[in-house]
Design an enzyme around this catalytic site. Structure first.
Site, PDB file in Angstrom:
ATOM      1  N   SER A 105      21.504 -27.904 -12.802  1.00 52.68           N
ATOM      2  CA  SER A 105      22.680 -27.765 -12.076  1.00 52.68           C
ATOM      3  C   SER A 105      21.805 -27.392 -10.230  1.00 52.68           C
ATOM      4  O   SER A 105      21.399 -27.466 -10.670  1.00 52.68           O
ATOM      5  CB  SER A 105      23.269 -26.701 -12.478  1.00 52.68           C
ATOM      6  OG  SER A 105      23.566 -26.936 -14.109  1.00 52.68           O
ATOM      7  N   GLY A 106      23.265 -27.306  -9.642  1.00 58.24           N
ATOM      8  CA  GLY A 106      22.744 -27.066  -8.937  1.00 58.24           C
ATOM      9  C   GLY A 106      23.112 -28.274  -7.330  1.00 58.24           C
ATOM     10  O   GLY A 106      22.736 -27.755  -6.613  1.00 58.24           O
ATOM     11  N   HIS A 107      23.023 -28.954  -8.186  1.00 59.06           N
ATOM     12  CA  HIS A 107      23.354 -30.646  -7.191  1.00 59.06           C
ATOM     13  C   HIS A 107      25.052 -30.788  -6.815  1.00 59.06           C
ATOM     14  O   HIS A 107      25.015 -32.212  -7.151  1.00 59.06           O
ATOM     15  CB  HIS A 107      22.399 -31.807  -7.919  1.00 59.06           C
ATOM     16  CG  HIS A 107      21.055 -31.111  -7.847  1.00 59.06           C
ATOM     17  ND1 HIS A 107      20.173 -30.586  -7.378  1.00 59.06           N
ATOM     18  CD2 HIS A 107      20.157 -31.586  -8.843  1.00 59.06           C
ATOM     19  CE1 HIS A 107      19.347 -30.398  -8.130  1.00 59.06           C
ATOM     20  NE2 HIS A 107      19.384 -30.809  -8.466  1.00 59.06           N
TER      21      HIS A 107
ATOM     22  N   ASP B 156      13.842 -34.614 -17.107  1.00 57.78           N
ATOM     23  CA  ASP B 156      14.797 -35.333 -16.884  1.00 57.78           C
ATOM     24  C   ASP B 156      14.168 -36.783 -17.675  1.00 57.78           C
ATOM     25  O   ASP B 156      15.260 -36.586 -18.481  1.00 57.78           O
ATOM     26  CB  ASP B 156      15.221 -35.326 -15.522  1.00 57.78           C
ATOM     27  CG  ASP B 156      15.792 -34.175 -14.617  1.00 57.78           C
ATOM     28  OD1 ASP B 156      16.276 -34.187 -13.764  1.00 57.78           O
ATOM     29  OD2 ASP B 156      17.115 -33.514 -15.850  1.00 57.78           O
TER      30      ASP B 156
ATOM     31  N   HIS C 198      15.491 -30.434  -5.134  1.00 66.12           N
ATOM     32  CA  HIS C 198      14.687 -29.383  -6.022  1.00 66.12           C
ATOM     33  C   HIS C 198      13.925 -28.274  -4.944  1.00 66.12           C
ATOM     34  O   HIS C 198      13.280 -27.426  -5.514  1.00 66.12           O
ATOM     35  CB  HIS C 198      13.914 -29.345  -7.506  1.00 66.12           C
ATOM     36  CG  HIS C 198      15.077 -30.430  -8.287  1.00 66.12           C
ATOM     37  ND1 HIS C 198      14.809 -31.584  -7.899  1.00 66.12           N
ATOM     38  CD2 HIS C 198      15.999 -30.282  -9.096  1.00 66.12           C
ATOM     39  CE1 HIS C 198      15.372 -32.607  -8.823  1.00 66.12           C
ATOM     40  NE2 HIS C 198      15.805 -31.225  -9.471  1.00 66.12           N
TER      41      HIS C 198
ATOM     42  N   ASP D 244      -1.302 -23.570 -17.540  1.00 63.63           N
ATOM     43  CA  ASP D 244      -1.208 -22.080 -18.185  1.00 63.63           C
ATOM     44  C   ASP D 244      -1.038 -21.786 -19.610  1.00 63.63           C
ATOM     45  O   ASP D 244      -0.269 -21.163 -19.832  1.00 63.63           O
ATOM     46  CB  ASP D 244       0.822 -22.837 -18.023  1.00 63.63           C
ATOM     47  CG  ASP D 244       1.329 -23.415 -19.060  1.00 63.63           C
ATOM     48  OD1 ASP D 244       0.641 -24.199 -19.897  1.00 63.63           O
ATOM     49  OD2 ASP D 244       2.743 -24.412 -18.904  1.00 63.63           O
ATOM     50  N   GLY D 245      -2.167 -22.661 -20.461  1.00 63.12           N
ATOM     51  CA  GLY D 245      -2.258 -21.348 -21.741  1.00 63.12           C
ATOM     52  C   GLY D 245      -1.240 -21.548 -23.216  1.00 63.12           C
ATOM     53  O   GLY D 245      -1.933 -21.200 -23.483  1.00 63.12           O
TER      54      GLY D 245
ATOM     55  N   THR E 239       6.124 -29.987 -22.213  1.00 64.33           N
ATOM     56  CA  THR E 239       5.608 -31.630 -21.656  1.00 64.33           C
ATOM     57  C   THR E 239       4.991 -32.375 -22.949  1.00 64.33           C
ATOM     58  O   THR E 239       5.473 -33.644 -24.026  1.00 64.33           O
ATOM     59  CB  THR E 239       4.682 -32.173 -20.824  1.00 64.33           C
ATOM     60  OG1 THR E 239       5.410 -31.710 -19.427  1.00 64.33           O
ATOM     61  CG2 THR E 239       4.542 -33.401 -20.818  1.00 64.33           C
TER      62      THR E 239
ATOM     63  N   GLY F 112      -4.454 -31.193 -23.870  1.00 62.22           N
ATOM     64  CA  GLY F 112      -3.651 -32.149 -25.656  1.00 62.22           C
ATOM     65  C   GLY F 112      -4.570 -33.486 -26.035  1.00 62.22           C
ATOM     66  O   GLY F 112      -4.633 -33.547 -26.941  1.00 62.22           O
TER      67      GLY F 112
END
Length: 599
Positions: free
Chosen positions: A59-61, A115, A229, A419-420, A464, A578
């Site tokens: 949202s925001g667009h 997305d 963004h 980020d662990g 991800t 990963g």
């Protein structure tokens, strides 16, 4: 930066804004729980079904993308929170429960990682269930060139709206799924866009950043190439509007700029000019900007657009800026009445587009919703590919236990360069699958077996890596079904290898990561390649291990580590988390085969 808002609760803000669309266009309905705006079923749609088109994003667009749901445009749009992708489950529900599926569905989103992964995962789940579904991610931005964009590619910005308008018009005119999908690709290849803004924006509910913190532009400076963004662009300038427009047009049109020349547009081409307000410009200033752009196009580039469209279509909240797009008109090869210009001019009913809602829409019975539409293809008909579920349980258990045991190392590596959360996510997913294997009567149908695991992975793994695993498994179910010979057949290593190879190809549609990207693909790709070339599972697992080891000396090209830096501290020492976790699973799986052979 404007930091005062009438509604400061971002959740309430998004929910009420979505509901407002059903008030301004009575042909729309809202699935509030999943934040899906969709077209209400009608006698016309039941009698003459069309290809469904779903889009969405953070949202925001506004009005994009929910504001473009309506006759002649989108069938549904899925909204996330402000500047964040909706989940794959939201998109899945939009496909399975909120749009007609008789003619198939095209899922379109802008080229942003979240997305692409979440809309892509839902698309693969639809395909695995037997739904005719295609996916396309548009990137039209030239503000970030080839060198900086790298494997991520071009971002999606204002030109996206032209693409969905034409695809929606073709679907409304009766185009089939293949025609609408090919039109999307053709249009995307003929659009160039770039944005500019004088200031970044404030998100409701957040603290106001200090003037010196990241996220602000210097006084009198303009960010050239700003995304939707708040992302930075190519550079900042302190110039007046004529000089700014000159810079933007050169980024879009200069054939000598090899880094940004994505579409060759010359004076001999027919074009459409599209100017998009990022949300904070007055209509007065928007008009002055449009006039300067059109003037320079004619005087400096000898280009006079056949159509000029200006307005607020895809915003960055109340961003003090604009984007400009040029569409090169090309033959669609779809026949009379279906040229790019015809499709752009075609009537539509969406509050975000310029055409008003027609009176007949208000006069119709607008009480129906898609709540009654509960038909779901499920996981498709049974396949003839069979496996020994108990043997599969034992082998998978060996791989899962190996992955769980590797969690401390994976977490340590990811804490250093990420980020662990990679190790915890992998362990959580492995334990959830383990529990399912231990508690259920597993099917001998190989496709059904994979489909049994897919929702466990989707619900238990996030981030991800979770999205990549889920997309790959959904594609694997679909690929296995393609291997079904029609007569009862035991799944062999050769069949698994073919299905895995096809799944790897499907995954490539949603991520640019591959061998050498310093991701889990450095373990997955060699594993699949060795199996596909006739190697056994022990050899394939060894290739995966070597691939993961090789990431220690690789420069990252994707993921958070690209922006964090500090490579000198871990280069040659730390593998990609990963890849390391995946190779541990594959090594454990191979170990289970080895023990089976010894026994």
């Amino acid at each position: 930066m404007q930091a005062k808002h009438f509604i400061n609760d971002p959740t309430h803000l998004v929910d009420t804004a979505l509901h407002s669309l059903t008030l301004t266009n009575p042909s729309l309905a809202l699935d509030k729980q999943n934040r899906i705006i969709y077209r209400r079923p009608s006698k016309e749609s039941a009698k003459d079904p069309k290809v469904s088109i779903i889009s969405g994003g953070g949202s925001g667009h506004e009005p994009g993308m929910a504001g473009f749901v309506g006759k002649g445009l989108l069938t549904a749009a899925v909204a996330g929170t402000i500047f964040a992708s909706p989940s794959a489950e939201q998109v899945r529900r939009a496909i399975f429960t909120r749009v007609p599926l008789e003619k198939g569905v095209l899922v379109i989103t802008m080229n942003y990682t979240g997305d692409v992964l979440n809309f892509g995962m839902a698309t693969e789940k639809a395909r695995a269930s037997g739904i005719a579904a295609n996916f396309y991610a548009i990137g039209d931005d030239v503000g970030v060139g080839r060198k900086k964009g790298g494997k991520v590619g071009r971002r999606g910005i204002g030109g996206t709206i032209l693409l969905i308008k034409m695809c929606g018009a073709l679907a409304e005119a009766g185009g089939n799924l293949s025609e609408v999908y090919n039109l999307a690709k053709r249009v995307a290849g003929n659009i160039v866009s770039v944005g500019a803004s004088m200031e970044r924006v404030h998100m409701p509910g957040r603290e106001v950043p200090s003037p010196t913190s990241y996220g602000t532009t210097a006084t009198a400076e303009i960010e050239v190439g700003m995304g939707i963004h708040n992302e930075p662009g190519s550079h900042r300038v302190a110039v007046a509007l004529p000089q700014l427009v000159n810079i933007l047009l050169h980024q879009m049109l200069d054939p000598q700029d090899e880094d940004r020349c994505f579409c060759d547009i010359s004076r001999n081409d027919q074009v459409v000019l599209f100017v998009n307000n990022l949300g904070g410009l007055s209509k007065l200033e928007e008009g002055g900007i449009l006039d300067e752009i059109a003037k320079q196009l004619k005087e400096n580039w000898i280009i006079v657009p056949l159509r000029i469209i200006s307005g607020t279509f895809l915003t960055s909240l109340n961003g003090m800026g604009f984007s400009v797009s040029l569409l090169k008109l090309e033959n669609t090869e779809l026949g009379a009445g279906k040229s790019m210009l015809d499709l752009l001019d075609a009537p539509s009913e969406a509050v975000g587009w310029t055409a008003p809602v027609q009176p007949v829409t208000w006069e119709e019975d607008n009480s129906d919703t898609m709540d009654e539409y509960t038909s779901s293809p499920g996981n498709g008909s049974p396949s003839k590919l069979v496996l020994d579920p108990e043997r599969a349980r034992v082998l998978l258990k060996a791989g899962l236990e190996s992955a769980i045991a590797a969690e401390p190392d994976v977490t340590k590596y990811d804490t250093i360069i990420g980020d662990g959360d990679c190790g915890i996510g992998l362990k959580r997913g492995a334990e959830a699958v383990q529990m399912e294997l231990a508690s259920a009567n597993l099917p001998s149908d190989a496709v059904a077996f994979v489909n049994r695991i897919i929702p466990i992975v989707e619900l238990s793994m996030d981030g991800t890596s979770g999205a990549i695993y889920a997309i790959f498994l959904n594609a694997l179910a679909h690929s296995l079904r393609d291997q079904d010979p029609g007569t009862t057949t035991t799944v062999t290593v050769k069949i698994w290898a073919a299905a895995l190879k096809s799944s790897l190809k499907a995954l490539a549609k949603y991520t640019s990561a591959g061998r050498g990207s310093r991701t889990l693909m450095d373990a997955l790709v060699p594993f699949v390649e060795v199996l596909d070339s006739g190697g056994n599972i022990m050899e394939a697992a060894d290739a995966a291990r070597k691939g993961a080891e090789s990431t220690k000396s690789m420069k990252a090209s994707l993921g958070r580590v690209v922006y964090v830096g500090g490579e000198e501290q871990w280069m040659g020492k730390i593998p990609d988390p990963g890849a390391w976790g995946l190779q541990k699973f594959l090594t454990g799986l191979a170990g289970g085969f080895n023990e089976e052979i010894k026994g």
